[in-house]
Design a protein around this motif. Structure first.
Motif, PDB file in Angstrom:
ATOM      1  N   ARG A  83       0.821  -1.196   0.000  1.00 50.15           N
ATOM      2  CA  ARG A  83       0.000   0.000   0.000  1.00 50.15           C
ATOM      3  C   ARG A  83       0.869   1.266   0.000  1.00 50.15           C
ATOM      4  NH1 ARG A  83      -5.322   1.097   1.628  1.00 50.15           N
ATOM      5  NH2 ARG A  83      -5.463   3.145   2.603  1.00 50.15           N
ATOM      6  N   ALA A  84       1.873   1.243   0.869  1.00 42.00           N
ATOM      7  CA  ALA A  84       2.754   2.407   0.952  1.00 42.00           C
ATOM      8  C   ALA A  84       3.575   2.555  -0.326  1.00 42.00           C
ATOM      9  CB  ALA A  84       3.676   2.272   2.156  1.00 42.00           C
ATOM     10  N   ASP A  85       3.809   1.435  -0.979  1.00 38.48           N
ATOM     11  CA  ASP A  85       4.656   1.475  -2.165  1.00 38.48           C
ATOM     12  C   ASP A  85       3.911   2.002  -3.383  1.00 38.48           C
ATOM     13  OD1 ASP A  85       7.193   1.047  -3.239  1.00 38.48           O
ATOM     14  OD2 ASP A  85       6.444  -0.738  -4.280  1.00 38.48           O
ATOM     15  N   THR A  86       2.596   1.998  -3.326  1.00 37.03           N
ATOM     16  CA  THR A  86       1.852   2.412  -4.516  1.00 37.03           C
ATOM     17  C   THR A  86       1.003   3.662  -4.278  1.00 37.03           C
ATOM     18  OG1 THR A  86       0.079   0.925  -3.886  1.00 37.03           O
ATOM     19  CG2 THR A  86       1.673   0.076  -5.466  1.00 37.03           C
ATOM     20  N   THR A  87       1.360   4.436  -3.282  1.00 40.49           N
ATOM     21  CA  THR A  87       0.601   5.682  -3.104  1.00 40.49           C
ATOM     22  C   THR A  87       0.821   6.585  -4.321  1.00 40.49           C
ATOM     23  OG1 THR A  87       2.506   6.571  -1.956  1.00 40.49           O
ATOM     24  CG2 THR A  87       0.658   5.838  -0.582  1.00 40.49           C
ATOM     25  N   ILE A  88      -0.181   7.430  -4.592  1.00 36.46           N
ATOM     26  CA  ILE A  88      -0.029   8.345  -5.718  1.00 36.46           C
ATOM     27  C   ILE A  88       1.009   9.408  -5.373  1.00 36.46           C
ATOM     28  CG2 ILE A  88      -1.189  10.099  -7.114  1.00 36.46           C
ATOM     29  CD1 ILE A  88      -3.731   8.494  -6.873  1.00 36.46           C
ATOM     30  N   PHE A  89       0.940   9.899  -4.141  1.00 41.07           N
ATOM     31  CA  PHE A  89       1.877  10.928  -3.710  1.00 41.07           C
ATOM     32  C   PHE A  89       2.865  10.326  -2.725  1.00 41.07           C
ATOM     33  CE2 PHE A  89      -2.133  13.108  -4.608  1.00 41.07           C
ATOM     34  CZ  PHE A  89      -1.721  13.862  -5.685  1.00 41.07           C
ATOM     35  N   PRO A  90       4.155  10.369  -3.061  1.00 43.29           N
ATOM     36  CA  PRO A  90       5.135   9.705  -2.200  1.00 43.29           C
ATOM     37  C   PRO A  90       5.271  10.366  -0.831  1.00 43.29           C
ATOM     38  CG  PRO A  90       6.205  10.854  -4.024  1.00 43.29           C
ATOM     39  CD  PRO A  90       4.752  10.887  -4.291  1.00 43.29           C
ATOM     40  N   THR A  91       5.105  11.653  -0.728  1.00 52.04           N
ATOM     41  CA  THR A  91       5.259  12.331   0.564  1.00 52.04           C
ATOM     42  C   THR A  91       4.046  13.228   0.801  1.00 52.04           C
ATOM     43  OG1 THR A  91       6.348  14.228  -0.427  1.00 52.04           O
ATOM     44  CG2 THR A  91       7.760  12.423   0.308  1.00 52.04           C
ATOM     45  N   PRO A  92       3.796  13.575   2.062  1.00 52.81           N
ATOM     46  CA  PRO A  92       2.689  14.503   2.330  1.00 52.81           C
ATOM     47  C   PRO A  92       2.868  15.811   1.577  1.00 52.81           C
ATOM     48  CG  PRO A  92       3.538  13.597   4.377  1.00 52.81           C
ATOM     49  CD  PRO A  92       4.443  13.113   3.296  1.00 52.81           C
ATOM     50  N   TRP A  93       4.136  16.237   1.447  1.00 49.65           N
ATOM     51  CA  TRP A  93       4.366  17.515   0.775  1.00 49.65           C
ATOM     52  C   TRP A  93       3.969  17.484  -0.692  1.00 49.65           C
ATOM     53  CZ3 TRP A  93       4.316  22.217   1.954  1.00 49.65           C
ATOM     54  CH2 TRP A  93       4.664  22.612   3.246  1.00 49.65           C
ATOM     55  N   SER A  94       4.250  16.353  -1.326  1.00 48.31           N
ATOM     56  CA  SER A  94       3.888  16.288  -2.743  1.00 48.31           C
ATOM     57  C   SER A  94       2.371  16.330  -2.885  1.00 48.31           C
ATOM     58  CB  SER A  94       4.465  15.027  -3.391  1.00 48.31           C
ATOM     59  OG  SER A  94       3.904  13.876  -2.828  1.00 48.31           O
ATOM     60  N   ARG A  95       1.670  15.737  -1.902  1.00 42.91           N
ATOM     61  CA  ARG A  95       0.211  15.795  -1.958  1.00 42.91           C
ATOM     62  C   ARG A  95      -0.266  17.232  -1.740  1.00 42.91           C
ATOM     63  NH1 ARG A  95      -1.308  11.736   1.435  1.00 42.91           N
ATOM     64  NH2 ARG A  95      -1.100  13.111   3.210  1.00 42.91           N
ATOM     65  N   ASN A  96       0.348  17.895  -0.750  1.00 43.88           N
ATOM     66  CA  ASN A  96      -0.039  19.282  -0.483  1.00 43.88           C
ATOM     67  C   ASN A  96       0.208  20.176  -1.694  1.00 43.88           C
ATOM     68  OD1 ASN A  96      -0.729  18.453   1.999  1.00 43.88           O
ATOM     69  ND2 ASN A  96       1.101  19.253   3.034  1.00 43.88           N
ATOM     70  N   PHE A  97       1.338  19.923  -2.357  1.00 40.02           N
ATOM     71  CA  PHE A  97       1.641  20.725  -3.542  1.00 40.02           C
ATOM     72  C   PHE A  97       0.602  20.508  -4.625  1.00 40.02           C
ATOM     73  CE2 PHE A  97       6.077  21.731  -2.259  1.00 40.02           C
ATOM     74  CZ  PHE A  97       6.019  23.077  -2.580  1.00 40.02           C
ATOM     75  N   ALA A  98       0.184  19.256  -4.777  1.00 41.87           N
ATOM     76  CA  ALA A  98      -0.820  18.964  -5.807  1.00 41.87           C
ATOM     77  C   ALA A  98      -2.120  19.688  -5.489  1.00 41.87           C
ATOM     78  CB  ALA A  98      -1.052  17.458  -5.896  1.00 41.87           C
ATOM     79  N   ILE A  99      -2.529  19.643  -4.204  1.00 41.63           N
ATOM     80  CA  ILE A  99      -3.766  20.325  -3.809  1.00 41.63           C
ATOM     81  C   ILE A  99      -3.623  21.830  -4.017  1.00 41.63           C
ATOM     82  CG2 ILE A  99      -5.268  20.847  -1.850  1.00 41.63           C
ATOM     83  CD1 ILE A  99      -4.586  17.985  -0.823  1.00 41.63           C
ATOM     84  N   LEU A 100      -2.448  22.343  -3.644  1.00 40.76           N
ATOM     85  CA  LEU A 100      -2.180  23.774  -3.837  1.00 40.76           C
ATOM     86  C   LEU A 100      -2.249  24.128  -5.315  1.00 40.76           C
ATOM     87  CD1 LEU A 100      -1.245  26.278  -2.125  1.00 40.76           C
ATOM     88  CD2 LEU A 100       1.048  25.796  -3.004  1.00 40.76           C
ATOM     89  N   GLY A 101      -1.694  23.242  -6.140  1.00 39.11           N
ATOM     90  CA  GLY A 101      -1.710  23.466  -7.585  1.00 39.11           C
ATOM     91  C   GLY A 101      -3.128  23.591  -8.106  1.00 39.11           C
ATOM     92  N   VAL A 102      -3.994  22.689  -7.649  1.00 39.10           N
ATOM     93  CA  VAL A 102      -5.394  22.728  -8.090  1.00 39.10           C
ATOM     94  C   VAL A 102      -6.041  24.027  -7.610  1.00 39.10           C
ATOM     95  CG1 VAL A 102      -7.651  21.661  -7.810  1.00 39.10           C
ATOM     96  CG2 VAL A 102      -5.641  20.238  -8.210  1.00 39.10           C
ATOM     97  N   ALA A 103      -5.745  24.408  -6.358  1.00 35.11           N
ATOM     98  CA  ALA A 103      -6.332  25.630  -5.805  1.00 35.11           C
ATOM     99  C   ALA A 103      -5.889  26.845  -6.615  1.00 35.11           C
ATOM    100  CB  ALA A 103      -5.937  25.794  -4.341  1.00 35.11           C
TER     101      ALA A 103
END
Lengths: 424, 357
Positions: B17-37
């Motif tokens: 599960r951890a190996d196949t996350t879309i976003f490897p780190t919380p920061w990359s997820r935050n950046f993606a959300i920020l990007g959409v915003a």
């Protein structure tokens, strides 16, 4: 040093801003095809519109206001025209358009946004402003076509063919055939002309398809030969017709070719040579160098892009000039009657009957638009092209000058504005 | 791409599960959300011209992702993607115009219809591969294109069909500003779904078919099923992209969906990176923006003396076309893994700056 640079920068900026701030008051969209399938005629007509608008601006504008026109080459691709329109929407007060596919697609858009649309497409589908015609698909209140409708042009040719058949003493029923691509432009007059041909006693054969893009059309010419047709209507534009005429010459087809208004001109005669001899086609205005009073203005317009005055302008050039001048005069009326807006320009078109723009007497035939009938031009001239020798040597202007190629008027008919033909 | 190429120091993954996350780190997820915003605020300050480009990137990007699932992930080939794109556009307009189905529902329905057509076209893929499959899909391109030009009842024939603007609850999204949000929503849904598909059992089966079809079959992957399914999924994306395009433009005409667009789709995923979800979007952005950037450069040069010379002005349209061709060739030579790979390298460079290890 840095300060000097900054001053320089500021000066350039000011000059730049001042340059664009020259009073240009009337935003107009100008859609042209210089690179697409209809480029051969598109270049002539597009240049005419550009020259004419520059001429208007150089000669006092519209009551002193200048036309601020943006020219876009859409390569005859409908989606590109629509995208351009969406960019113009809300900015321009009028559009000088081009093709049938895009103009017909835009009918409801321009009606909703109230932008008068002057098309070089003379499709019969664009002439019914109220949607009263029995065969009208869509009312086109803001479309103005700047020539006789394709259907009326084709009807005039059918009339000419019927007389020609009688004159030649042909026996039995003459055979009529429609040739063209499966595309809105060649399709526009198809049914109207076929119906009328039937009415006049022609045997109407199955249509033959050849593409708008020039190619090798020997197969189509063989089908034409086999069909035994006497009169073939070429519904494509001239680029494609050059190929067809050449192919049919090679195959040896004995048919009287008749071409639509955009299907034949001096360039076809030069490019196809002997193969183009004897074709009759539809004309909507005077030709270059005719001894009519308005030709002086056209020559002055032509000098906007050709100061030497030596360039020969093919027949479509005059209609392009007419299109801009009608728009200009309607704008002048609008300016004096509540301001230059789409609805006012439209109203300006109804103010005169038998209307020829000032300065173009004899060039544009008299036109009459009414609120429920946009068949402005109903007079159709029929010309025949003559090719007497080798067209390889010399430019179109030289060939016309020395008589290697030429054209003569063989007919003229006034197509009645029948209510059942409105919008078809 | 299941799993991540480079693991950082001290990072341990103990579950699949951890190996196949879309976003490897919380920061990359935050950046993606920020990007959409940030993207969502674009209509507030951007000119319609730029919004139009972004909307184009969105609907073409959705279709390009579909092709990437087929070509990049499943290893099939299609030269008929633009025909599916067109089918979606016509189907959605038809469902709305003739049957009165609201555009909101017509778009996904058109996607499903296109899926059905795509799966029929994909049937030969169960038997043939490589160049032969390419030609089979090329045939479908021409058959569909001819169908569009003739089927008056469905497409309006050569005159095309009008498409109503997108609307929900009486609010009509007919401007660039408002339609941007529609396009953005579809884009996010499509890409999240795409990224998740690749992490699923079916997604892994696609990749297995691509990497070694024989091994995949031995492991129990039904080749025919997954090849045809891949065509279906790819067509669904194309159909939805096409439907969005139709309702955005307001008019659908047969001319737009020629072989050239199919090849441009292939160009997008090659430039963006075969087998990368984000690559499809990057490649689309590249292909959409390149001609515009060229246009800008040319008009800059036009203000210089030699730039306004006749040979230069006349040559501009050719240069623009040539630039796209040149870009594809250069990418194939210097960056065969596409923009997605380059992006990873850039990220790594900054993450490890100044001491890469």
């Amino acid at each position: 040093m840095q300060r000097k640079f900054l001053t320089l920068l500021a000066t350039t900026a000011i000059v730049g801003v001042a340059g664009t701030a020259v009073a240009k008051d009337i935003p107009v969209g100008n859609l042209i095809d210089f690179t697409g399938n209809t480029a051969v005629v598109g270049k002539v007509y597009g240049q005419a519109k550009i020259d004419a608008m520059n001429y208007v601006n150089a000669n006092g504008g519209v009551n002193g206001k200048l036309l601020d026109f943006e020219t876009v080459d859409y390569s005859y691709v409908v989606p590109r025209a629509i995208a351009t329109y969406k960019k113009w929407k809300g900015k321009v007060v009028a559009i000088q358009g081009w093709g049938t596919g895009d103009t017909e697609a835009l009918i409801s858009f321009v009606a909703k946004d109230k932008i008068p649309y002057f098309s070089a497409s003379y499709s019969g589908h664009l002439v019914d402003p109220m949607g009263k015609g029995p065969k009208t698909k869509k009312a086109a209140p803001y479309n103005f076509i700047m020539g006789p409708s394709y259907s009326d042009g084709a009807r005039a040719l059918v009339q000419w063919a019927a007389e020609d058949w009688k004159k030649k003493g042909g026996k039995g029923k003459p055979k009529y055939i429609h040739m063209g691509d499966n595309h809105p432009y060649p399709n526009a007059p198809k049914e109207a002309a076929q119906e009328y041909a039937k009415e006049l006693g022609f045997d109407v054969l199955n249509a033959i398809q050849y593409s708008l893009a020039p190619g090798d059309f020997k197969a189509q010419c063989l089908s034409l030969k086999e069909s035994g047709a006497n009169y073939a209507f070429l519904a494509n534009t001239s680029g494609s017709n050059i190929s067809l005429l050449k192919s049919c010459d090679t195959v040896g087809v004995d048919v009287q070719f008749m071409a639509n208004i955009w299907g034949y001109d001096e360039n076809v005669m030069k490019a196809a040579g002997k193969a183009a001899d004897g074709v009759v086609w539809v004309m909507g205005a005077a030709k270059w160098g005719d001894g009519v009073p308005g030709m002086k203005t056209v020559e002055a317009v032509s000098k906007m892009s050709d100061p030497s005055g030596n360039t020969y302008r093919a027949v479509h050039y005059m209609r392009g000039v007419c299109s801009v001048f009608y728009m200009k005069e309607a704008m002048e009326w609008a300016d004096k009657n509540g301001g230059i807006t789409g609805p006012n320009i439209k109203k300006g078109f109804y103010k005169q009957a038998n209307w020829t723009p000032k300065g173009l007497e004899g060039v544009c035939p008299a036109a009459t638009w009414t609120p429920d009938d946009h068949r402005g031009f109903n007079k159709v001239f029929i010309y025949q092209g003559h090719v007497k020798g080798d067209t390889a040597a010399g430019s179109v202007g030289e060939l016309m000058g020395n008589g290697t190629i030429g054209m003569s008027k063989v007919g003229e008919s006034v197509i009645p504005r029948k209510p059942e033909w409105l919008g078809w | 791409m299941a799993g991540h190429d480079s693991m950082r120091c001290g990072e341990f993954r103990t579950t699949y599960r951890a190996d196949t996350t879309i976003f490897p780190t919380p920061w990359s997820r935050n950046f993606a959300i920020l990007g959409v915003a940030v993207a969502a605020t674009c209509p507030l300050f951007l000119e319609p011209y730029y919004l139009n480009l972004m909307i184009q990137i969105a609907y073409l990007g959705i279709a390009a992702l579909g092709l990437n699932i087929l070509v990049g992930f499943t290893g099939q080939i299609s030269l008929g993607h633009s025909a599916f794109f067109g089918f979606g556009a016509f189907a959605s307009a038809w469902l709305n115009n003739v049957w009165g189905i609201p555009v909101f529902f017509a778009i996904p329905l058109a996607g499903l219809w296109t899926t059905a057509v795509g799966m029929i076209v994909g049937i030969p893929a169960g038997r043939i591969k490589g160049l032969y499959l390419a030609i089979a899909t090329l045939a479908s391109q021409f058959i569909l294109q001819d169908f569009f030009a003739r089927a008056e009842w469905f497409t309006g024939g050569a005159s095309g069909a009008l498409a109503e603007p997108f609307s929900i609850f009486g609010y009509t999204f007919d401007t660039d500003k408002s339609f941007f949000y529609v396009a953005l929503t579809y884009l996010i849904v499509a890409y999240v779904a795409g990224a998740n598909l690749i992490r699923s059992r079916d997604g892994r089966a696609f990749v297995a078919v691509r990497d070694h079809y024989l091994s995949a079959e031995i492991m129990g992957v039904n080749l025919t099923k997954y090849r045809i399914l891949s065509f279906g999924v790819s067509s669904f994306y194309a159909g939805v992209g096409g439907a969005l395009f139709g309702h955005y433009l307001g008019f659908v005409s047969v001319e737009g969906f020629d072989i050239l667009l199919s090849i441009q789709f292939l160009g997008m995923i090659i430039i963006g990176g075969l087998g990368s979800v984000m690559g499809a979007l990057m490649g689309t952005a590249f292909m959409v923006l390149l001609p515009e950037v060229m246009e800008g450069l040319v008009s800059l040069m036009g203000s210089t003396d030699w730039g306004s010379a006749k040979w230069f002005v006349d040559g501009v349209p050719y240069m623009k076309e040539a630039a796209i061709g040149l870009a594809i060739v250069l990418f194939l030579i210097f960056e065969p893994d596409g923009l997605a790979h380059r992006w990873r390298l850039i990220k790594a460079y900054w993450k490890l700056y100044p001491f890469s290890y």
